[in-house]
Write an enzyme that holds these catalytic residues in place. Sequence first.
Site: not given
Length: 459
Positions: A49, A76, A442
């Site tokens: 992305c 790992r 608002w």
Amino acid sequence: MSGTRERLVIIGGDATGMSAASQARRLRKPEELEIVAFERGDFASYSACGIPYWVGGDVEDRDDLIARTPREHRERGIDLRTRTEVRRLDVPGKRVLARDLASGEEYWTDYDKLVIATGARPIRPPLPGIDAPGVHGVQTLGDGQALIDALRRTEGRRAVVVGAGYIGVEMAEALIRRGYEVTAVNRGKEPMSTLDPDMGRLVHDAMTGMGIEMVNDAEVTKVLTGDDGRVRAVATDDAEYPADIVVLGLGVRPETTLAEEAGLPIGENGGLLTDLAMRVRGHEDIWAGGDCVEVLDLVSGRERHIALGTHANKHGQVIGSNVGGGYATFPGVVGTAVSKVCDLEIARTGLREKEARAAGLQYVAVTIESTSRAGYYPNAAPMTVKMLAERRTGKLLGVQIVGREGAGKRVDVAAVALTARMTVEQMTALDLGYAPPFSPVWDPVLVAARKAVTAVRAG
């Protein structure tokens, strides 16, 4: 496999695959679970992305997009094999056939548990000239690097972007920022087909105002080349558009070739079908996630294909937990996405009008114009909010937002409301943050909800 140690095989080394591997490793030690991951590219765990922003110069270095290198995964306890492509999946035999792309060697690897994370493939229509030098996709880091290298050595400054969805508009921005004259050729009536046409028109007008030539309702028929074999123009039925660089942004399809050949269940949208635990339906020891699967749309109740990194990483976490002996589910999505082109922010969640009709829903649609801040506060930016609600119940069905700074992430309020199955009347009472630098009294989303309440009552 013999003994007590199990082997997990993962096909695909990006978001879903390596998230699943990492989560499974946290839950089970190497002596309990061997993890072998195959990735046909050179990189793993990177942000696709982010490629348009790397191309455009917002991200300086390719490595900034890499979350974890192959070496770090291996340290790992994950046997990540890059430049290795899985060629065949033998479900009855519980094994995969892999090919080392450097040496050409092929070999079988057995599995106890399998994760399919093959992602999506970019749509590349078989048009004359489509593979000519100067025509670029932007699916992988390698694609991004190739495009950047081409932009640096290309003398001309004319670019054509084919497609005007998320990738198309983001790449149009990237090329504008690099000083190119950009033409976007789009087969839809307006850019951003994930929006309703009236909202897409706002994107069209804004892109035109940025100096991008928008060509809508036009299908590319061929890519024209010069005497040197390089791209020189893109042709439609009606015209030719000169190009020194062409970028394809036509969207993606699920990459399920292996799965389909192996007889695994494929949905109407071309993606693998899974249960809530991301297990492939009908197969106890096979999971799938990311851009190669279909997901449940919580608003329409239908399966959809949505290629987003957010979903892919969540799928990986769910799969890794289940493979590792834990328990997790992925309940579905509401279809939230956000993007931008220059300073224009574009967001949507839930259903468009077309999708609401297809689902058999009767609805009202309202549109309001507001600002990102109190109107009197400096730099208050305009935004347009469109909201759909079910006619009889007032249940929120979808929201689309197009505006300037501060518009895009407001869609998250609507995403939460959709997930909670709120009505538009319930939304009007939401206790949202307010101060003049951040919002009118608002909030624009609540202004739209108030107008939708009135429309529901009138209907």
